[in-house]
Design a protein around this motif. Structure first.
Motif, PDB file in Angstrom:
ATOM      1  N   UNK A 175       0.810  -1.214   0.000  1.00  0.00           N
ATOM      2  CA  UNK A 175       0.000   0.000   0.000  1.00  0.00           C
ATOM      3  C   UNK A 175       0.845   1.266   0.000  1.00  0.00           C
ATOM      4  N   UNK A 176       2.155   1.090  -0.109  1.00  0.00           N
ATOM      5  CA  UNK A 176       3.036   2.252  -0.110  1.00  0.00           C
ATOM      6  C   UNK A 176       3.294   2.817   1.275  1.00  0.00           C
TER       7      UNK A 176
ATOM      8  N   UNK B  92       3.296  11.154   1.569  1.00  0.00           N
ATOM      9  CA  UNK B  92       3.460  12.233   2.550  1.00  0.00           C
ATOM     10  C   UNK B  92       4.743  13.021   2.318  1.00  0.00           C
ATOM     11  N   UNK B  93       5.618  12.548   1.416  1.00  0.00           N
ATOM     12  CA  UNK B  93       6.924  13.174   1.244  1.00  0.00           C
ATOM     13  C   UNK B  93       7.102  13.790  -0.141  1.00  0.00           C
ATOM     14  N   UNK B  94       5.997  13.974  -0.872  1.00  0.00           N
ATOM     15  CA  UNK B  94       6.072  14.580  -2.205  1.00  0.00           C
ATOM     16  C   UNK B  94       4.903  15.538  -2.424  1.00  0.00           C
ATOM     17  N   UNK B  95       5.055  16.373  -3.437  1.00  0.00           N
ATOM     18  CA  UNK B  95       3.945  17.248  -3.820  1.00  0.00           C
ATOM     19  C   UNK B  95       3.039  16.504  -4.805  1.00  0.00           C
ATOM     20  N   UNK B  96       2.005  17.175  -5.294  1.00  0.00           N
ATOM     21  CA  UNK B  96       1.016  16.539  -6.163  1.00  0.00           C
ATOM     22  C   UNK B  96       1.645  16.020  -7.450  1.00  0.00           C
ATOM     23  N   UNK B  97       2.549  16.813  -8.040  1.00  0.00           N
ATOM     24  CA  UNK B  97       3.168  16.392  -9.294  1.00  0.00           C
ATOM     25  C   UNK B  97       3.947  15.100  -9.133  1.00  0.00           C
ATOM     26  N   UNK B  98       4.726  15.016  -8.071  1.00  0.00           N
ATOM     27  CA  UNK B  98       5.559  13.833  -7.846  1.00  0.00           C
ATOM     28  C   UNK B  98       4.759  12.665  -7.267  1.00  0.00           C
ATOM     29  N   UNK B  99       3.586  12.969  -6.683  1.00  0.00           N
ATOM     30  CA  UNK B  99       2.704  11.892  -6.228  1.00  0.00           C
ATOM     31  C   UNK B  99       2.244  11.059  -7.413  1.00  0.00           C
ATOM     32  N   UNK B 100       2.046  11.700  -8.558  1.00  0.00           N
ATOM     33  CA  UNK B 100       1.652  10.982  -9.767  1.00  0.00           C
ATOM     34  C   UNK B 100       2.756  10.004 -10.194  1.00  0.00           C
TER      35      UNK B 100
ATOM     36  N   UNK C 294       4.857   8.521  -8.137  1.00  0.00           N
ATOM     37  CA  UNK C 294       4.770   7.414  -7.184  1.00  0.00           C
ATOM     38  C   UNK C 294       3.651   6.447  -7.556  1.00  0.00           C
ATOM     39  N   UNK C 295       2.474   6.984  -7.938  1.00  0.00           N
ATOM     40  CA  UNK C 295       1.347   6.108  -8.279  1.00  0.00           C
ATOM     41  C   UNK C 295       1.686   5.242  -9.491  1.00  0.00           C
ATOM     42  N   UNK C 296       2.351   5.839 -10.476  1.00  0.00           N
ATOM     43  CA  UNK C 296       2.737   5.071 -11.655  1.00  0.00           C
ATOM     44  C   UNK C 296       3.722   3.953 -11.291  1.00  0.00           C
ATOM     45  N   UNK C 297       4.660   4.267 -10.443  1.00  0.00           N
ATOM     46  CA  UNK C 297       5.671   3.278 -10.075  1.00  0.00           C
ATOM     47  C   UNK C 297       5.103   2.186  -9.171  1.00  0.00           C
ATOM     48  N   UNK C 298       4.133   2.531  -8.327  1.00  0.00           N
ATOM     49  CA  UNK C 298       3.478   1.517  -7.488  1.00  0.00           C
ATOM     50  C   UNK C 298       2.771   0.494  -8.368  1.00  0.00           C
ATOM     51  N   UNK C 299       2.152   0.967  -9.437  1.00  0.00           N
ATOM     52  CA  UNK C 299       1.484   0.053 -10.374  1.00  0.00           C
ATOM     53  C   UNK C 299       2.496  -0.881 -11.030  1.00  0.00           C
ATOM     54  N   UNK C 300       3.652  -0.365 -11.373  1.00  0.00           N
ATOM     55  CA  UNK C 300       4.698  -1.205 -11.977  1.00  0.00           C
ATOM     56  C   UNK C 300       5.209  -2.258 -10.998  1.00  0.00           C
ATOM     57  N   UNK C 301       5.360  -1.879  -9.726  1.00  0.00           N
ATOM     58  CA  UNK C 301       5.791  -2.857  -8.733  1.00  0.00           C
ATOM     59  C   UNK C 301       4.720  -3.933  -8.551  1.00  0.00           C
ATOM     60  N   UNK C 302       3.434  -3.527  -8.593  1.00  0.00           N
ATOM     61  CA  UNK C 302       2.329  -4.484  -8.441  1.00  0.00           C
ATOM     62  C   UNK C 302       2.337  -5.514  -9.566  1.00  0.00           C
TER      63      UNK C 302
ATOM     64  N   UNK D 147      14.039   1.879 -12.462  1.00  0.00           N
ATOM     65  CA  UNK D 147      14.564   3.105 -11.886  1.00  0.00           C
ATOM     66  C   UNK D 147      13.830   4.328 -12.417  1.00  0.00           C
ATOM     67  N   UNK D 148      13.787   5.364 -11.597  1.00  0.00           N
ATOM     68  CA  UNK D 148      13.119   6.602 -12.008  1.00  0.00           C
ATOM     69  C   UNK D 148      13.631   7.755 -11.149  1.00  0.00           C
ATOM     70  N   UNK D 149      13.386   8.962 -11.645  1.00  0.00           N
ATOM     71  CA  UNK D 149      13.755  10.158 -10.897  1.00  0.00           C
ATOM     72  C   UNK D 149      12.508  10.787 -10.297  1.00  0.00           C
ATOM     73  N   UNK D 150      12.663  11.365  -9.125  1.00  0.00           N
ATOM     74  CA  UNK D 150      11.544  11.981  -8.417  1.00  0.00           C
ATOM     75  C   UNK D 150      12.093  13.039  -7.469  1.00  0.00           C
ATOM     76  N   UNK D 151      11.260  13.986  -7.096  1.00  0.00           N
ATOM     77  CA  UNK D 151      11.673  15.054  -6.179  1.00  0.00           C
ATOM     78  C   UNK D 151      10.926  14.885  -4.857  1.00  0.00           C
ATOM     79  N   UNK D 152      11.691  14.750  -3.753  1.00  0.00           N
ATOM     80  CA  UNK D 152      11.117  14.607  -2.411  1.00  0.00           C
ATOM     81  C   UNK D 152      11.108  15.964  -1.706  1.00  0.00           C
TER      82      UNK D 152
END
Length: 302
Positions: free
Chosen positions: A196-197, A224-232, A234-242, A248-253
């Protein structure tokens, strides 16, 4: 004639008495013999029962026995020792053949232990790997005890125990300790999350990247550690893990003081022994300095 009759009668009585005493003695001897045979049979049955119990106990505990005749170099093995080493029960191995069942890299160590026991009366207790043709690799504990004075040992006896489960547990624990030490001391951040992340664990480097103590991170969702743009992202990467994909990917915390940290994450799904996905692990690198350099280069080129 009367006197002769009396004598004959007395002789007959004496004979009857003798026969009676003899018969009683014979009966007594027979009773003692029968009782002895019954006792021997009972003892033999008790011995067989004891041996059967010992064999069952040895099989359950994975323990077998052995004895070396020093004069002939012949070995006497129990049934469990045969099973542990994968030796056919019809064989009667000598010491050299028995040592040959251990991996070549460890045979010198086993041979040295037997030599020291024979020449110096020194007991031994070894933990050794063992590979047999009919079973997976295993670990055994080989214990030997000399009998006699140093230099004139008459025989060696001992036990061998299958310690595969215990040894594998020890090795797994040592490996886990090494992995934990690596994770806690590396400069890379490690972030463990469930399906569930939700954060289940982080190392010290990840705490530094997020700018928070560990207790403020555990139990928090990654959003809880990203803004709305970077939350998207995370959601994409969670689907890939599922779907079972690593990547690998880049993201801003975001840190508590509002500053941003550019990161690269190598994420890998985690599965339990039944093959069920239980979460993922990310190896995080702070690439903020690289991003600043790239930005400066672009600004200069413009």
């Amino acid at each position: 004639t009367f006197v002769a009759g009396i004598a004959t009668w007395a002789l007959g009585i004496a004979a009857l008495l003798f026969l009676s005493v003899t018969a009683r003695r014979a009966q007594g001897v027979m009773r003692k013999y029968v009782a002895l045979r019954v006792a021997e049979a009972s003892q033999a049955e008790a011995l067989r029962a004891s041996e059967n119990l010992l064999a069952r106990t040895g099989a359950t505990a994975g323990v077998g026995g052995w004895e070396l005749d020093v004069a002939t170099q012949g070995l006497r093995l129990t049934a469990q020792t045969y099973r542990i080493h994968g030796i056919a029960a019809a064989l009667r191995p000598d010491l050299a053949t028995y040592i040959g069942h251990y991996p070549v890299a460890h045979q010198a160590r086993v041979r040295a232990a037997f030599d020291a026991a024979l020449s110096e009366g020194r007991p031994f207790d070894l933990e050794l790997p063992l590979a047999t043709a009919d079973s997976p690799p295993r670990w055994v504990r080989l214990i030997g005890q000399p009998h006699g004075e140093p230099g004139s040992v008459e025989r060696l006896s001992g036990v061998v125990q299958d310690i595969t489960q215990t040894k594998n547990a020890e090795l797994a624990l040592a490996e886990k300790h090494q992995l934990t030490l690596l994770v806690q001391t590396t400069g890379e951040g490690y972030w463990f999350v469930d399906t569930q992340g939700v954060t289940t664990d982080v190392n010290r480097a990840m705490c530094d990247i997020l700018g928070r103590p560990r207790e403020e991170i555990i139990g928090q969702r990654i959003f809880a550690f990203v803004d709305a743009e970077n939350a998207a992202v995370f959601r994409r990467e969670i689907e890939r893990r599922a779907e079972g994909h690593a990547g690998g990917y880049e993201i801003r915390l975001r840190r508590p003081d509002g500053s941003a940290v550019d990161c690269h994450n190598n994420a890998t799904p985690i599965f339990d022994t039944a093959g069920q996905r239980i979460g993922s692990i990310g190896m995080w690198t702070d690439i903020s300095a690289r991003k600043r350099t790239e930005h400066q280069l672009r600004a200069t080129s413009e």
